[in-house]
Design an enzyme around this catalytic site. Sequence first.
Site, PDB file in Angstrom:
ATOM      1  N   ASP A 266       0.852  -1.185   0.000  1.00  0.00           N
ATOM      2  CA  ASP A 266       0.000   0.000   0.000  1.00  0.00           C
ATOM      3  C   ASP A 266       0.895   1.245   0.000  1.00  0.00           C
ATOM      4  O   ASP A 266       2.110   1.165   0.201  1.00  0.00           O
ATOM      5  CB  ASP A 266      -0.965  -0.011   1.202  1.00  0.00           C
TER       6      ASP A 266
HETATM    7  C1  BGC Z   1      -5.068   3.213   0.206  1.00  0.00           C
HETATM    8  C2  BGC Z   1      -5.216   2.144  -0.864  1.00  0.00           C
HETATM    9  C3  BGC Z   1      -5.018   2.733  -2.229  1.00  0.00           C
HETATM   10  C4  BGC Z   1      -3.681   3.431  -2.276  1.00  0.00           C
HETATM   11  C5  BGC Z   1      -3.351   4.022  -3.626  1.00  0.00           C
HETATM   12  C6  BGC Z   1      -3.810   4.031   0.026  1.00  0.00           C
HETATM   13  O1  BGC Z   1      -3.765   5.109   0.891  1.00  0.00           O
HETATM   14  O2  BGC Z   1      -5.072   2.584   1.472  1.00  0.00           O
HETATM   15  O3  BGC Z   1      -6.462   1.543  -0.753  1.00  0.00           O
HETATM   16  O4  BGC Z   1      -5.124   1.732  -3.189  1.00  0.00           O
HETATM   17  O5  BGC Z   1      -3.663   4.461  -1.314  1.00  0.00           O
HETATM   18  O6  BGC Z   1      -4.144   5.107  -3.900  1.00  0.00           O
END
Ligand code: BGC
Length: 724
Positions: A266
């Site tokens: 993530d």
């Molecule tokens: C979120 C994810 C997301 C990623 C990319 C993160 O802050 O937890 O769900 O896919 O950002 O945008």
Amino acid sequence: MSKSSVDLKKLLSQMTIDEKIGQLVELNAEFFIKSASEVTGPATSFGFSEHGLSTIGSTLNFNGAREMRAIQAKHLENDRNKIPMLFAMDVIHGYKTLYPIPLSLGCSFDPELMKECCSMAASEASAAGVQLTFAPMLDFCREPRWGRVMETCGEDAYLNSVMGVAQVKGYQGDDLSEEGNIAASVKHLAAYGGAEGGRDYNTVELSEHILREFYLPAYKACIDAGAKLVMPSFNNLGGVPATANPWIMKKILREEWGYDGLVVSDYAALRELMNHGVTGSLKESAEVAFRNECDVEMMSGAYYKHLHELIDEGVFSEDELDRSVMRMLELKAELGLFDDPYHMASEEKERELFYCEKHREIARRAAEESAVLLKNNGVLPLSDKIKKIAVIGPFRDTGAINGFWTCCGDKNYAVTVTEGIREILPEAEIVGADGVSAKLGESSTDGIDEAVRLAESAEAVVLCVGEAQDYIGEARCIADITLSAPQRELVRRVCEANPNTAVLLFNGRPIVLTGIADVAPAMLEMFFPGTEGGRAAANLLFGRVNPSGKLSMSFPKHVGQIPVYYNRTMTGRPKRQGDDVFEGYTSSYMDCGILPLYFFGEGLSYTKFIYEEMSLDRREMGESDTLAVSVTVRNAGERAGKEVVQLYLRDLVSSTVRPVQELIAFEKIALEAGERRTVRFEISEPMLRLWNFENKFVSEKGDFLVSVGYADHMYFSEKFTLVK
Ligand code: BGC
């Protein structure tokens, strides 16, 4: 697997270690739009050289086909190996044309519709250059205070699995290289939705049987359905953040589930391992994440800076590096990127697809099928002969009814409720006022008198209240999910002024409606319905569409009841009806009991469904048998409608304490007025399994109760026995 003409092994053998590592780095598109020296903010500290950027394997957060094509073209010019970059976005409930948030779409209990929505989103996203979406989000959740509850399909593990698989199929289609298909990512492994207190990113502490039975099944179902990626979660689980957690990332994901695809961290999760305090440096973060087979890291720069060093030091072998790189190359090959690095993205296609009538129709239908009629004393449906109608409340004429993750759509653009009503009542006089604001901390009730005056002057009132769309989504958690005080006052006063009032609710989580549920003559829950929201609402209000949604999550009576969910377990001292002596000793609350205000699976219709019969084809089943349950339902009203027939199970005596009921199957059926239908479900042994104290999924012989209905409202229940 690979359809590409490129020999991936040969390609890999020609790459330097740094070029291989580049494939395992994912960066925001801003890195490629500007030159490295121009990149601002935290990016400067990443220390990417111009040459380093040319080796990067994937990017996220870019804006449309033109930008994507420009980035890809520049990349292919600069990358010695000509390996196309992979382009990712969070396409969660539509790209431009937005459909209801997943929590709402869960209420449709219609996996085919979910699939259709995701396939539509994939076609728009893919036209805009997206090749991978970070969806479905499968984080099982019993916590309405958590802002990301909107991304789940509700509080039930089975519903989440079924809807998750539908999402994977909708996004990916049958062949990733075909036009309009994009790769799907299972996220966030694991149990991100179990954050203590519903505070985003917070610690998760769960016993293994709860984790196995409720939290893990949807991820597993989607991996089994062929999702191409997995994203670990931010939270710590049992004390170790998922990205660094060998138990979840290695033992369960890779060994038990046999997953051999790509894992992408993530956003900045590797850097955050230092904030968690489980690593002391970015190099250590790179080491623990890579050891746990996190193949790609997003926005930390940890692999870019330290993976080569770790290989030189002998911490990792080049074979291990190759394994991760190969996973990335395989995915690119499956997407057909070596043959068309743009995956058919084009501005012309964007123009053809964005907000096109076909997509609007799907979004509208999704909003109609997902809305839940919570209460109706006969006010609804409204008559289309009305000459004067008041549309009141902070959501009466706003396009800000989309919720979080609106991707590249305009988050404030949607057909408003007033616009939708005007289409149905072109000749009528429509008056309106907000009355109050839905903003947090707003206490003014000054506008209510005016709203009341308008309500009194009209034949009917549509009163639109809820929570602002910015209070839901990542990092947007709310301690008190009760409808705000000024809005409660507005509902009370307007309903008093005009009993012909229907309340429309816009919110991204279950909210507490105690108090207003008593005074509102009718309540229709729209959640955040998306681009066609106002039109869908009007169609439902005026009976052009009969509401058929059932709640995907329970609505508490009081914040203090949280967590409250339908599949609770029995205690040794369950509350006994009318037993005052033990009132204080049961696992109930003296002031509001244990039951929610509205239950999972609950939802009304403008017609009446009568459950006439339930029968089992046998009373005993062996491990390899199936048992058929037949349920007959009749539409006893005067309108056509749809009903979600829900089948629940209870294990009566077992080695671990079981829920009082668990959804094991459902089917949404359409019945004409007067029509009767028999729905047949099949129960097989795997549906009877539990996670036992020897850490195994097993079924246990003995009696089970199968019921049809919802939550504490079962129409029929019958016993059967599993013999071994
Ligand atoms: C979120 C994810 C997301 C990623 C990319 C993160 O802050 O937890 O769900 O896919 O950002 O945008």
